[in-house]
Write a protein that holds these residues in place. Structure first.
Motif, PDB file in Angstrom:
ATOM      1  N   THR A 185     170.635  74.845  27.236  1.00  0.00           N
ATOM      2  CA  THR A 185     170.502  76.134  26.557  1.00  0.00           C
ATOM      3  C   THR A 185     171.189  77.214  27.379  1.00  0.00           C
ATOM      4  O   THR A 185     171.436  77.032  28.571  1.00  0.00           O
ATOM      5  CB  THR A 185     169.016  76.502  26.336  1.00  0.00           C
ATOM      6  OG1 THR A 185     168.937  77.847  25.884  1.00  0.00           O
ATOM      7  CG2 THR A 185     168.201  76.383  27.612  1.00  0.00           C
ATOM      8  N   THR A 186     171.498  78.327  26.729  1.00  0.00           N
ATOM      9  CA  THR A 186     172.114  79.435  27.461  1.00  0.00           C
ATOM     10  C   THR A 186     171.062  80.267  28.189  1.00  0.00           C
ATOM     11  O   THR A 186     171.393  81.117  29.002  1.00  0.00           O
ATOM     12  CB  THR A 186     172.893  80.356  26.492  1.00  0.00           C
ATOM     13  OG1 THR A 186     172.033  80.681  25.407  1.00  0.00           O
ATOM     14  CG2 THR A 186     174.138  79.694  25.979  1.00  0.00           C
TER      15      THR A 186
ATOM     16  N   ARG B 243     178.465  77.854  26.230  1.00  0.00           N
ATOM     17  CA  ARG B 243     177.560  78.789  26.914  1.00  0.00           C
ATOM     18  C   ARG B 243     178.047  80.214  26.721  1.00  0.00           C
ATOM     19  O   ARG B 243     177.300  81.167  26.903  1.00  0.00           O
ATOM     20  CB  ARG B 243     177.469  78.433  28.391  1.00  0.00           C
ATOM     21  CG  ARG B 243     176.463  77.324  28.586  1.00  0.00           C
ATOM     22  CD  ARG B 243     175.909  77.297  29.995  1.00  0.00           C
ATOM     23  NE  ARG B 243     174.641  76.609  30.009  1.00  0.00           N
ATOM     24  CZ  ARG B 243     174.446  75.417  30.571  1.00  0.00           C
ATOM     25  NH1 ARG B 243     175.426  74.798  31.187  1.00  0.00           N
ATOM     26  NH2 ARG B 243     173.254  74.861  30.528  1.00  0.00           N
ATOM     27  N   ASP B 244     179.304  80.347  26.350  1.00  0.00           N
ATOM     28  CA  ASP B 244     179.836  81.666  25.980  1.00  0.00           C
ATOM     29  C   ASP B 244     179.504  81.870  24.489  1.00  0.00           C
ATOM     30  O   ASP B 244     180.115  81.239  23.615  1.00  0.00           O
ATOM     31  CB  ASP B 244     181.348  81.649  26.225  1.00  0.00           C
ATOM     32  CG  ASP B 244     182.002  82.953  25.817  1.00  0.00           C
ATOM     33  OD1 ASP B 244     181.458  83.641  24.923  1.00  0.00           O
ATOM     34  OD2 ASP B 244     183.052  83.263  26.383  1.00  0.00           O
TER      35      ASP B 244
ATOM     36  N   PHE C 176     170.465  83.505  21.869  1.00  0.00           N
ATOM     37  CA  PHE C 176     170.799  82.416  22.783  1.00  0.00           C
ATOM     38  C   PHE C 176     171.172  81.184  21.978  1.00  0.00           C
ATOM     39  O   PHE C 176     171.230  81.239  20.739  1.00  0.00           O
ATOM     40  CB  PHE C 176     169.663  82.146  23.777  1.00  0.00           C
ATOM     41  CG  PHE C 176     168.372  81.676  23.172  1.00  0.00           C
ATOM     42  CD1 PHE C 176     167.483  82.565  22.571  1.00  0.00           C
ATOM     43  CD2 PHE C 176     168.011  80.330  23.229  1.00  0.00           C
ATOM     44  CE1 PHE C 176     166.281  82.132  22.036  1.00  0.00           C
ATOM     45  CE2 PHE C 176     166.809  79.886  22.699  1.00  0.00           C
ATOM     46  CZ  PHE C 176     165.947  80.788  22.089  1.00  0.00           C
TER      47      PHE C 176
END
Ligand code: GLC
Length: 796
Positions: A208-209, A290-291, A269
């Motif tokens: 996860t971010t 993740r961006d 997220f």
């Protein structure tokens, strides 16, 4: 009182989404998120599973049998309030507390919105065009007046590999499991060790971010004892136990992260779940997603791709908006999923990952009209999966290769239908000279491949009566003991042979291959004579004769007496004379009709008969045993259209639509936006219930019937034929059709309210003398105005 599907949701205004507003649909109503390599089945509450290339041996996340009833497990996101210690799940299930719910199944994505305790959540699920991952973009909003301290727990449960081994010997397969939390990439990685010849060269991962505080890989540590998905101990406690280095245990991918939200604040997220061959590759994919900006771009690209794939070809606009929505959007989408996944994974099927030859050929046939390049690839693959004798292989898997046993007898019928469709659509006659290998060595041109399959089929017509031998089965898989002794004969197969021969003759004639055309014609006439002589039963055609010479689908039988496919395929093959035609139409319209469309046969079997097959053991009205089988319904519509029965074709087309107004959704149960394989037939207490939804050849046939038969825009070798067969009540309709690079804006007017016949046809202001439009090959837009009425002189 009859309940409409609208009780649970409806289409968006533009028809591009089906929006579910009540999570307790009679069955899970699902979507396919897929790029053709990776696939994720997702229900309205996030239930479902993912797999890669082959749903049989490459399951990533856990699937449980009969999940059309349980809809568990899935991709879950739990939230916990640190002050109240209350927890819930953002997809409504499994905790089932949400006070507001909405799920939009769109083309290539699913968005689930819920609300609980003033916290709004929105999860957008999609599978990007290239990467083998499930992405979930999440927005959480604090709608209250106070700051909230929450914890978020993304969760999946892994299966990793072969579902059947997992079901049969989970005590063993579990011992192969290894998983750990990788601190550097803040991700859980899991795999299965190789076992004998069963290698599983992949890793699953979840990340996860959000900053991961704690995690669990061990199922028991996350779930706790005697608990289930609705109350995992880790969520209840607000913390995972950091179980890592799991060896030989059930595994989950569970993460925990802080989520603090000021009053009115929204936070975004992402959670990703993927499969990879190398951890380095996974790390690259993770870095990319993740961006959040990248992830959103990928979402937009995915959406755009699907919109173009579905809307970028034929577009129709008729007085019937229900018809338009099905033909413009949802049937096409279903055809794509058929092509992507054959008959493998649904919420009903366990999901063997193989692409069967018969189904793939029909799927590709319909795909020709949506995406000819895609269909061409399939065509060539099908050619390769043929032996030099002309016999097709049963099928193949992208993970484990081809299977080599003897295929059902009908398989050689289908390739010529696909090839002709491809040639008619594209004009790519060069493909006929392309050399393709045979599976068992040697090679030949595509044209030779096709001729060989026809020859193989003709050689099967070797029974005493001259009919094709049925072998293990024909189109109907469940007549699996009818001809197993080597003597049983399929009349239907003879009809299929006739259809294939007509197609081959047409192609050979066009290519000026007189010899082949002549041979096909001769063989066709012979078979026609034989069928009319030995299989005419007085009022309809017999379906088959078993190994003992006993007829199936005959007045002399008590059950399975009148078979729809033997009548509709007789029409498709052009077999009945006027008198016979009248009789079989009567039987189709009367004896086989139900309010939901025609049954596959009547009456259903009630006792097992080992001289016929498993069809007789199926409960009456289910699957092949006298269900209202959608594929059979589509053959019926196609047969009607062939002989110009516009009214009947349209009526049946509409009856089979899942949105049909006489369907009670509490009875029908399955998704209103796609076809199930069948509706349970009369004689069964569940009469009218939809079953085995999503992957079915009926979408293929209904699409072609609607566009080429009803709307009558039909590619031929020489050009585009305009031959509508519509309800006489229609005043006019429009079709936008790209054909061989040219774009046609077609307006069809029906001032005299006829069902068929083109009286006048005007192309870019010029009156044409024929209803066959020769391709202009100028890649431009053209206007075509068609006036229906008494046919013009050169109408085809
Ligand atoms: C299923 C199969 C299809 C078969 C039909 C009838 O729909 O996928 O291949 O023809 O059943 O048995």
């Amino acid at each position: 009182m009859q309940q409409s599907y609208k009780k649970y949701g409806d289409f968006s205004k533009d028809g591009l989404e089906f929006i579910i507003t009540n999570p307790d649909t009679p069955r899970p109503w699902i979507n396919y998120l897929s790029n053709g390599e990776y696939c994720s089945l997702i229900s309205q509450t996030g239930g479902g599973y993912s797999f890669y290339l082959d749903s049989g041996v490459n399951r990533l996340t856990r699937w449980a049998p009969a999940n059309y009833m349980t809809d568990q497990p899935g991709r879950y996101l739990y939230l916990r309030d640190e002050n109240t210690k209350e927890y819930w799940s953002c997809g409504h299930r499994p905790v089932e507390k949400s006070s507001a719910f909405e799920c939009a199944h769109g083309l290539g994505y699913t968005i689930i919105k819920t609300e609980y305790a003033n916290i709004k959540s929105e999860m957008t699920f999609f599978v990007p065009l290239k990467d083998s991952i499930d992405v979930c973009l999440i927005k959480i909003t604090n709608k209250g007046k106070n700051k909230r301290k929450l914890k978020a727990f993304p969760f999946v449960e892994w299966l990793l590999g072969d579902w059947s081994a997992e079901l049969g010997i989970r005590n063993i397969t579990i011992l192969l499991n290894r998983g750990y939390f990788d601190k550097d990439s803040e991700a859980i990685f899991v795999t299965k060790y190789p076992w004998a010849e069963k290698k599983w060269p992949y890793f699953g991962y979840i990340a996860t971010t959000l900053k991961t505080n704690s995690f669990d890989v061990d199922y028991e540590d996350f779930m706790g004892k005697y608990r289930d998905y609705s109350n995992p101990i880790a969520v209840e406690n607000g913390k995972c136990s950091n179980s890592t280095d799991v060896q030989g245990m059930n595994m989950v991918g569970a993460l925990e992260a802080d989520l603090e939200l000021d009053a009115g604040e929204e936070k975004e997220f992402l959670v990703m779940v993927g499969i990879t061959k190398s951890k380095n590759e996974a790390k690259k994919v993770m870095a990319k997603y993740r961006d959040l900006g990248n992830a959103k771009k990928e979402f937009e690209n995915t959406k755009k791709f699907w919109h173009e794939a579905i809307l970028g070809n034929t577009e129709v606009s008729t007085p019937d908006k229900e018809f338009d929505r099905a033909v413009n959007i949802w049937i096409k989408y279903q055809v794509y999923m058929n092509n992507h996944w054959g008959r493998s994974a649904t919420f009903y099927h366990e999901g063997g990952g193989e692409f069967g030859y018969r189904n793939t050929t029909q799927d590709a046939w319909a795909m020709v009209f949506l995406n000819p390049e895609y269909a061409k690839e399939k065509l060539l693959k099908l050619m390769y999966h043929q032996r030099s004798s002309g016999q097709p292989l049963p099928g193949w898997s992208f993970a484990t290769g081809a299977s080599e046993h003897k295929p059902p007898s009908d398989f050689p019928i289908w390739p010529v239908l696909l090839l002709n469709a491809y040639l008619k659509e594209t004009g790519d006659f060069g493909i006929l000279k392309k050399k393709v290998d045979f599976y068992d060595g040697g090679n030949a041109t595509v044209y030779e491949h096709i001729k060989k399959s026809i020859k193989f089929l003709m050689d099967m017509a070797s029974s005493k009566r001259g009919l094709p031998l049925m072998g293990s089965q024909d189109w109907n898989d469940a007549f699996d003991r009818t001809g197993i002794g080597g003597k049983g004969e399929s009349v239907w197969l003879g009809m299929g042979l006739c259809v294939a021969l007509r197609n081959m003759e047409e192609l050979a004639n066009f290519l000026k291959d007189k010899k082949t055309a002549g041979d096909c014609r001769k063989r066709y006439e012979e078979m026609k004579k034989i069928i009319n002589k030995v299989a005419w039963d007085g009022n309809w055609y017999i379906y088959a004769f078993n190994d003992y010479g006993e007829p199936l689908g005959s007045r002399s039988t008590k059950e399975g007496k009148i078979q729809l496919n033997a009548q509709t395929w007789a029409i498709l093959a052009g077999l009945p004379d006027e008198d016979k035609l009248k009789k079989i139409l009567k039987t189709i319209d009367k004896d086989l009709a139900t309010p939901y469309g025609q049954v596959l046969f009547t009456p259903g079997y009630t006792e097992y008969n080992s001289r016929i097959g498993r069809i007789t053991a199926f409960a009456i009205g289910t699957k092949e045993n006298a269900a209202i089988f959608c594929h059979g319904g589509a053959f019926k519509v196609t047969a009607d259209l062939k002989i110009g029965r516009a009214k009947e074709a349209y009526k049946t087309f509409k009856q089979f639509l899942s949105t049909a107004s006489n369907k009670d959704i509490e009875v029908f149960k399955t998704e209103p936006y796609i076809y199930p394989e069948y509706l349970v037939g009369p004689g069964n207490p569940r009469y009218g219930e939809g079953a085995f939804s999503w992957l079915t050849g009926s979408a293929d046939w209904f699409y072609v019937a609607a566009t080429q038969g009803i709307l009558g825009i039909r590619p031929e070798f020489e050009g585009l034929l305009i031959d509508p067969c519509i309800p006489s009540s229609w005043d006019s309709y429009k079709v936008i059709r790209v054909f061989r690079g040219d774009r046609y804006e077609i307006t069809i007017e029906n001032p005299h309210h006829v069902e068929r016949g083109v009286a006048e046809i005007i192309l870019d202001g010029k009156i044409l003398s024929s209803n066959l439009i020769k391709p202009s090959n100028d890649k431009k837009s053209h206007r075509l105005k068609v006036v229906m009425g008494k046919p013009c002189s050169k109408s085809k």
